[in-house]
Structures are given as structure tokens and as C-alpha cells.
Design a protein around this motif. Structure first.
Motif, PDB file in Angstrom:
ATOM      1  N   ARG A 313       0.811  -1.219   0.000  1.00  0.00           N
ATOM      2  CA  ARG A 313       0.000   0.000   0.000  1.00  0.00           C
ATOM      3  C   ARG A 313       0.848   1.274   0.000  1.00  0.00           C
ATOM      4  N   PHE A 314       2.145   1.134   0.270  1.00  0.00           N
ATOM      5  CA  PHE A 314       3.023   2.301   0.297  1.00  0.00           C
ATOM      6  C   PHE A 314       3.654   2.512  -1.077  1.00  0.00           C
ATOM      7  N   SER A 315       3.616   3.752  -1.549  1.00  0.00           N
ATOM      8  CA  SER A 315       4.160   4.093  -2.860  1.00  0.00           C
ATOM      9  C   SER A 315       5.666   4.345  -2.770  1.00  0.00           C
ATOM     10  N   GLU A 316       6.264   4.518  -3.944  1.00  0.00           N
ATOM     11  CA  GLU A 316       7.682   4.870  -3.982  1.00  0.00           C
ATOM     12  C   GLU A 316       7.943   6.170  -3.226  1.00  0.00           C
ATOM     13  N   ALA A 317       7.059   7.145  -3.399  1.00  0.00           N
ATOM     14  CA  ALA A 317       7.220   8.423  -2.695  1.00  0.00           C
ATOM     15  C   ALA A 317       7.122   8.240  -1.188  1.00  0.00           C
ATOM     16  N   ASP A 318       6.222   7.349  -0.733  1.00  0.00           N
ATOM     17  CA  ASP A 318       6.097   7.085   0.699  1.00  0.00           C
ATOM     18  C   ASP A 318       7.408   6.542   1.258  1.00  0.00           C
ATOM     19  N   ILE A 319       7.969   5.569   0.555  1.00  0.00           N
ATOM     20  CA  ILE A 319       9.186   4.922   1.059  1.00  0.00           C
ATOM     21  C   ILE A 319      10.376   5.866   0.945  1.00  0.00           C
ATOM     22  N   ASP A 320      10.390   6.697  -0.084  1.00  0.00           N
ATOM     23  CA  ASP A 320      11.455   7.701  -0.158  1.00  0.00           C
ATOM     24  C   ASP A 320      11.399   8.626   1.056  1.00  0.00           C
ATOM     25  N   ARG A 321      10.195   9.006   1.466  1.00  0.00           N
ATOM     26  CA  ARG A 321      10.056   9.869   2.654  1.00  0.00           C
ATOM     27  C   ARG A 321      10.516   9.133   3.911  1.00  0.00           C
ATOM     28  N   PHE A 322      10.217   7.828   3.975  1.00  0.00           N
ATOM     29  CA  PHE A 322      10.686   7.028   5.112  1.00  0.00           C
ATOM     30  C   PHE A 322      12.212   7.073   5.196  1.00  0.00           C
ATOM     31  N   VAL A 323      12.879   6.822   4.076  1.00  0.00           N
ATOM     32  CA  VAL A 323      14.348   6.819   4.071  1.00  0.00           C
ATOM     33  C   VAL A 323      14.878   8.218   4.379  1.00  0.00           C
ATOM     34  N   ASP A 324      14.256   9.230   3.787  1.00  0.00           N
ATOM     35  CA  ASP A 324      14.696  10.606   4.051  1.00  0.00           C
ATOM     36  C   ASP A 324      14.518  10.993   5.521  1.00  0.00           C
ATOM     37  N   SER A 325      13.573  10.336   6.202  1.00  0.00           N
ATOM     38  CA  SER A 325      13.292  10.663   7.602  1.00  0.00           C
ATOM     39  C   SER A 325      14.290  10.028   8.563  1.00  0.00           C
ATOM     40  N   SER A 340      25.768   3.501   9.643  1.00  0.00           N
ATOM     41  CA  SER A 340      24.670   2.758   9.033  1.00  0.00           C
ATOM     42  C   SER A 340      24.165   3.457   7.773  1.00  0.00           C
ATOM     43  N   LEU A 341      23.718   2.654   6.815  1.00  0.00           N
ATOM     44  CA  LEU A 341      23.242   3.159   5.528  1.00  0.00           C
ATOM     45  C   LEU A 341      21.877   2.562   5.203  1.00  0.00           C
ATOM     46  N   ALA A 342      21.119   3.279   4.395  1.00  0.00           N
ATOM     47  CA  ALA A 342      19.841   2.775   3.892  1.00  0.00           C
ATOM     48  C   ALA A 342      19.595   3.371   2.520  1.00  0.00           C
ATOM     49  N   VAL A 343      19.104   2.539   1.596  1.00  0.00           N
ATOM     50  CA  VAL A 343      18.772   2.992   0.244  1.00  0.00           C
ATOM     51  C   VAL A 343      17.508   2.269  -0.201  1.00  0.00           C
ATOM     52  N   SER A 344      16.590   2.990  -0.815  1.00  0.00           N
ATOM     53  CA  SER A 344      15.397   2.375  -1.394  1.00  0.00           C
ATOM     54  C   SER A 344      15.664   2.032  -2.852  1.00  0.00           C
ATOM     55  N   TYR A 345      15.471   0.759  -3.186  1.00  0.00           N
ATOM     56  CA  TYR A 345      15.650   0.305  -4.556  1.00  0.00           C
ATOM     57  C   TYR A 345      14.311   0.091  -5.258  1.00  0.00           C
ATOM     58  N   GLY A 346      13.218   0.418  -4.588  1.00  0.00           N
ATOM     59  CA  GLY A 346      11.903   0.260  -5.197  1.00  0.00           C
ATOM     60  C   GLY A 346      11.615  -1.187  -5.529  1.00  0.00           C
ATOM     61  N   LYS A 347      11.118  -1.415  -6.729  1.00  0.00           N
ATOM     62  CA  LYS A 347      10.855  -2.776  -7.198  1.00  0.00           C
ATOM     63  C   LYS A 347      11.800  -3.176  -8.321  1.00  0.00           C
ATOM     64  N   SER A 348      12.788  -2.325  -8.616  1.00  0.00           N
ATOM     65  CA  SER A 348      13.703  -2.584  -9.724  1.00  0.00           C
ATOM     66  C   SER A 348      14.867  -3.444  -9.266  1.00  0.00           C
ATOM     67  N   GLU A 356       6.363  -7.681  -2.957  1.00  0.00           N
ATOM     68  CA  GLU A 356       5.042  -7.190  -2.571  1.00  0.00           C
ATOM     69  C   GLU A 356       4.973  -5.672  -2.592  1.00  0.00           C
ATOM     70  N   GLY A 357       6.114  -5.034  -2.383  1.00  0.00           N
ATOM     71  CA  GLY A 357       6.166  -3.576  -2.320  1.00  0.00           C
ATOM     72  C   GLY A 357       7.579  -3.091  -2.524  1.00  0.00           C
ATOM     73  N   GLU A 358       7.855  -1.876  -2.072  1.00  0.00           N
ATOM     74  CA  GLU A 358       9.157  -1.245  -2.247  1.00  0.00           C
ATOM     75  C   GLU A 358      10.210  -1.897  -1.346  1.00  0.00           C
ATOM     76  N   LEU A 359      11.419  -2.058  -1.891  1.00  0.00           N
ATOM     77  CA  LEU A 359      12.509  -2.699  -1.142  1.00  0.00           C
ATOM     78  C   LEU A 359      13.517  -1.653  -0.668  1.00  0.00           C
ATOM     79  N   VAL A 360      13.859  -1.736   0.598  1.00  0.00           N
ATOM     80  CA  VAL A 360      14.904  -0.898   1.186  1.00  0.00           C
ATOM     81  C   VAL A 360      15.982  -1.811   1.764  1.00  0.00           C
ATOM     82  N   ARG A 361      17.244  -1.532   1.403  1.00  0.00           N
ATOM     83  CA  ARG A 361      18.347  -2.300   1.978  1.00  0.00           C
ATOM     84  C   ARG A 361      19.009  -1.492   3.089  1.00  0.00           C
ATOM     85  N   PHE A 362      19.225  -2.159   4.222  1.00  0.00           N
ATOM     86  CA  PHE A 362      19.877  -1.550   5.367  1.00  0.00           C
ATOM     87  C   PHE A 362      21.275  -2.151   5.529  1.00  0.00           C
ATOM     88  N   SER A 363      22.256  -1.288   5.720  1.00  0.00           N
ATOM     89  CA  SER A 363      23.594  -1.707   6.119  1.00  0.00           C
ATOM     90  C   SER A 363      23.812  -1.190   7.534  1.00  0.00           C
TER      91      SER A 363
END
Length: 383
Positions: A313-325, A340-348, A356-363
Motif C-alpha cells: 500500500r506504500f508508494s515509492e514516494a512514501d518509502i522515499d520519505r521514510f528513508v529521508d526521515s 549505518s546506511l539505507a537505500v530504497s531500490y523500489g521494485k527494480s 510485494e512492495g518497495e525494497l529498502v536495503r539496510f547496512s
């Protein structure tokens, strides 16, 4: 002969360092290396480490680093390279010729995939994609020369049955090269599984400081090492003394740091798994992760990286805001550093299962785990 000052400054002996011993080896920087006589010059062996002939071909500092990395991974030979991707490319360039076939996993490291598709295929090398969780997906021909393996892949973390995969490849006469940046010589010893070549991104855990780019190739096979070394020299590859020094310092604390990253990442992965906003957490130590049974059988630890797939239910823009926050997780590539690092790779993302939705990788870095949990929670609250 009485020398003028400018000449004497250039020809004064540096002093004997043979009997000087300390925690870290000395840092040597050189292009020209002196020979004691023309006979020694004529007898030089530019493929061996029995002496020094030219700075790019090795110094006491780079040889010390290569010896330590070989010991770390249980190998007999090592080459340090300007980057992890360069080490990958060197294996391909050395071993493959037009008409040969290469097998790579569908979820292979993105930069590796790009090199394969943009360079190797253009040079007439055939590439076959396989599912690393399904041995029946590997198709061998009489031209199959090399099978590339990641254990696990660095985005969705499916863990393969490495011993079975290696045995299958060898049965068909193919060599096996493993990308071991994730394992770093700590999670498992690659040559316990009879791989032919291990490639290691020293940029990551071996360095640990996020300020050096370097790779390594290790092997137990002298003929493979000789072929790689010759290609390495023909390409003019080398690493600097200061960079080698930096990684040597990092190796001294590698085991402690790796386990600290591991422990913190597992805690964070378990915490995120309990969030209603998360559809899936990808970490091989979690029981429902693909290949968990092979990881638990073969590994002593896990790297401090994992991915999260958010609810659809969360869009790319939603997850980008999560990472930016996020305040402590910075946006950036790589892993293994202190921050620590985090990047949103979306569904690509090339993956075995539809996301199922947008993917974020955490280091996960070396901050206090409780602080990282609080940071994730305040960002989740903004979703």
C-alpha cells in the motif's frame, strides 16, 4: 667521490629495516625498485613474490596484505585489486574467451550483471542465467567454462546450497568463482566448499573505515593464480601502499567488527519483522528466508546487511520519505563501514520472488543498536 648536496640527498641509504618489528608492517610506496646488479635484473621473475622488481608488481606492504587475506580465506594465493568490481572483471577477462559460456545467478550483483551484459556478451561470450535455489536451472554445455556464485546475493539475500552447486559445476568440468564480500572470510571459509576462486571486496568489512576501495582474488590453484597474475600485470593493475596499509589496519579488528555488525543487524531485522508496515524481511538468519537451512548448516555468522519489503500500500514516494526521515541511517552505497546506511531500490531488483512492495536495503554500522531501533521507529511513524 665528494657529492654535491642535491646528489647526496638522493643517494643516502634509507637504513636497514629487516630487524624492525611492530604491530603493523611498514608502508612502502614505489614505482622504481632498485636491483643490486645487472645479473639480478636479468634473473628477475615478475610472476613470483620472491623479490621486488617494480612498484605496481608488489611491495612489502601489498605482499603482506595479500598474505593476510589468503590466510583469512584459507587460500594459498592472493591478488589485491583496485576495487571489488575490478577483481570480478579480472576473473572473467582471464578465464573466458569468445565462444565460452558463463553461468551467473539471476540475482547477481548489479555491477557484475552490467559488466557481463555490456562487455562480456559483446566479446562473444555466451551467458546463461540460473536460479541459485534450483540446481536444475543450471544448463551446462561442453563450452561451459565458469559458474559464478553469490552466497547470498547482496540485495534479496537468498542463500544457495553452495556445496551441491560446486559439486554439480565440477562434475560438468566448470570452474566456480564465488563473490565472498558478504562472508568476508568470517561467516564461512570459501575453500572448505572447494570453490576454485574467491573474490572479496576489501572495500567493505576488511577495510571497515569506508574510505578505501579495494578488491582481492584468492585461490588454492597455482595455475589459476599464475594466469590471473599475468593478466593483472598486462592490465597494469596495482594498489597503493597507503591503501594497503589502511586495509591491513582494518584486518586487525575485522572479526570483532563483523560479529558486532551481525548481532545488531539480526536485532534490527527481527524488530522490523514485527511491524505491520513491513511485508517481508530478507535476512538469511531468519527461518523464513530463502535458503535459511543452507545458511544455518554452512555459516558461523552473517553480515550486517538485510533488506525489507514494505507493504504494497506504500508508494515509492512514501518509502522515499521514510528513508529521508532516517537520521542515523545515511543514504549511500556499500556496507561494512562504521556508519549505518539505507537505500530504497523500489521494485527494480532482480529477484526470485515477486516483491510485494518497495525494497529498502539496510547496512548496519557500529552505532548503539537501541539508537538505530529508535531511528527506524520514528521514521516508520511517518508512514
Amino acid at each position: 667521490m665528494t657529492l654535491k648536496p642535491e646528489t647526496a640527498l638522493l643517494h643516502t641509504a634509507h637504513g636497514d629495516v629487516q630487524n624492525f618489528e611492530a604491530v603493523q608492517p611498514g608502508t612502502f610506496r614505489a614505482s622504481s625498485v632498485f636491483f643490486p646488479s645487472m645479473q639480478a635484473w636479468r634473473e628477475r621473475d615478475w610472476t613470483a613474490k620472491s623479490g621486488y622488481i617494480y612498484g605496481p608488481h608488489g611491495t612489502p606492504t601489498t605482499f603482506a596484505l595479500e598474505a593476510k587475506v589468503a590466510q583469512l580465506e584459507g587460500a594459498d594465493h592472493c591478488l589485491v585489486c583496485p576495487s571489488g568490481l575490478n577483481a570480478i572483471a579480472l576473473v572473467y577477462i582471464t578465464l573466458l574467451r569468445p565462444g565460452d559460456e558463463l553461468l551467473v545467478p539471476i540475482n547477481v550483483y548489479t555491477a557484475n550483471r552490467t559488466f557481463v551484459t555490456q562487455e562480456l556478451m559483446g566479446w562473444g561470450i555466451n551467458v546463461s542465467i540460473y536460479d541459485p535455489t534450483d540446481l536444475n536451472s543450471l544448463t551446462f554445455t561442453d563450452r561451459t567454462r565458469l559458474v559464478w556464485v553469490e552466497a547470498p546475493c547482496s540485495m534479496t539475500f537468498e542463500y544457495p546450497d553452495l556445496p551441491a552447486l560446486v559439486e554439480l559445476a565440477h562434475r560438468h568440468g566448470a570452474l566456480v568463482a564465488l563473490d565472498n564480500a558478504w562472508g568476508a572470510g568470517i561467516a564461512f571459509s570459501p575453500f572448505d566448499f572447494d570453490v576454485d576462486i574467491s573474490v572479496h571486496a576489501l572495500t567493505k568489512y576488511a577495510s571497515g573505515s569506508a574510505d578505501v576501495v579495494m578488491g582481492a582474488i584468492t585461490t588454492k590453484d597455482k595455475s589459476l593464480y599464475d594466469a590471473l597474475k599475468l593478466c593483472y600485470m598486462r592490465l597494469g593493475l596495482n594498489v597503493s601502499g597507503p591503501d594497503a596499509e589502511s586495509v591491513l589496519k582494518g584486518l586487525a579488528t575485522l572479526t570483532l567488527r563483523y560479529h558486532a555488525h551481525d548481532q545488531s543487524a539480526r536485532t534490527l531485522a527481527a524488530h522490523l519483522r514485527n511491524s505491520a508496515k513491513v511485508a517481508r524481511v530478507m535476512h538469511p538468519a531468519l527461518e523464513d528466508s530463502v535458503g535459511h537451512q543452507f545458511w544455518s548448516r554452512d555459516c558461523r555468522a552473517a553480515a550486517g546487511i538485510f533488506s525489507v519489503v514494505f507493504d504494497g500500500r506504500f508508494s515509492e514516494a512514501d518509502i522515499d520519505r521514510f528513508v529521508d526521515s532516517l537520521r542515523l541511517f545515511r543514504i549511500g552505497f556499500s556496507w561494512g563501514g562504521p556508519v549505518s546506511l539505507a537505500v530504497s531500490y523500489g521494485k527494480s531488483v532482480a529477484t526470485l520472488q515477486e516483491l510485494e512492495g518497495e525494497l529498502v536495503r539496510f547496512s548496519v554500522g557500529l552505532e548503539a543498536t537501541s539508537d538505530l531501533i529508535a531511528d527506524i521507529d520514528q521514521a516508520l511513524a511517518r508512514l
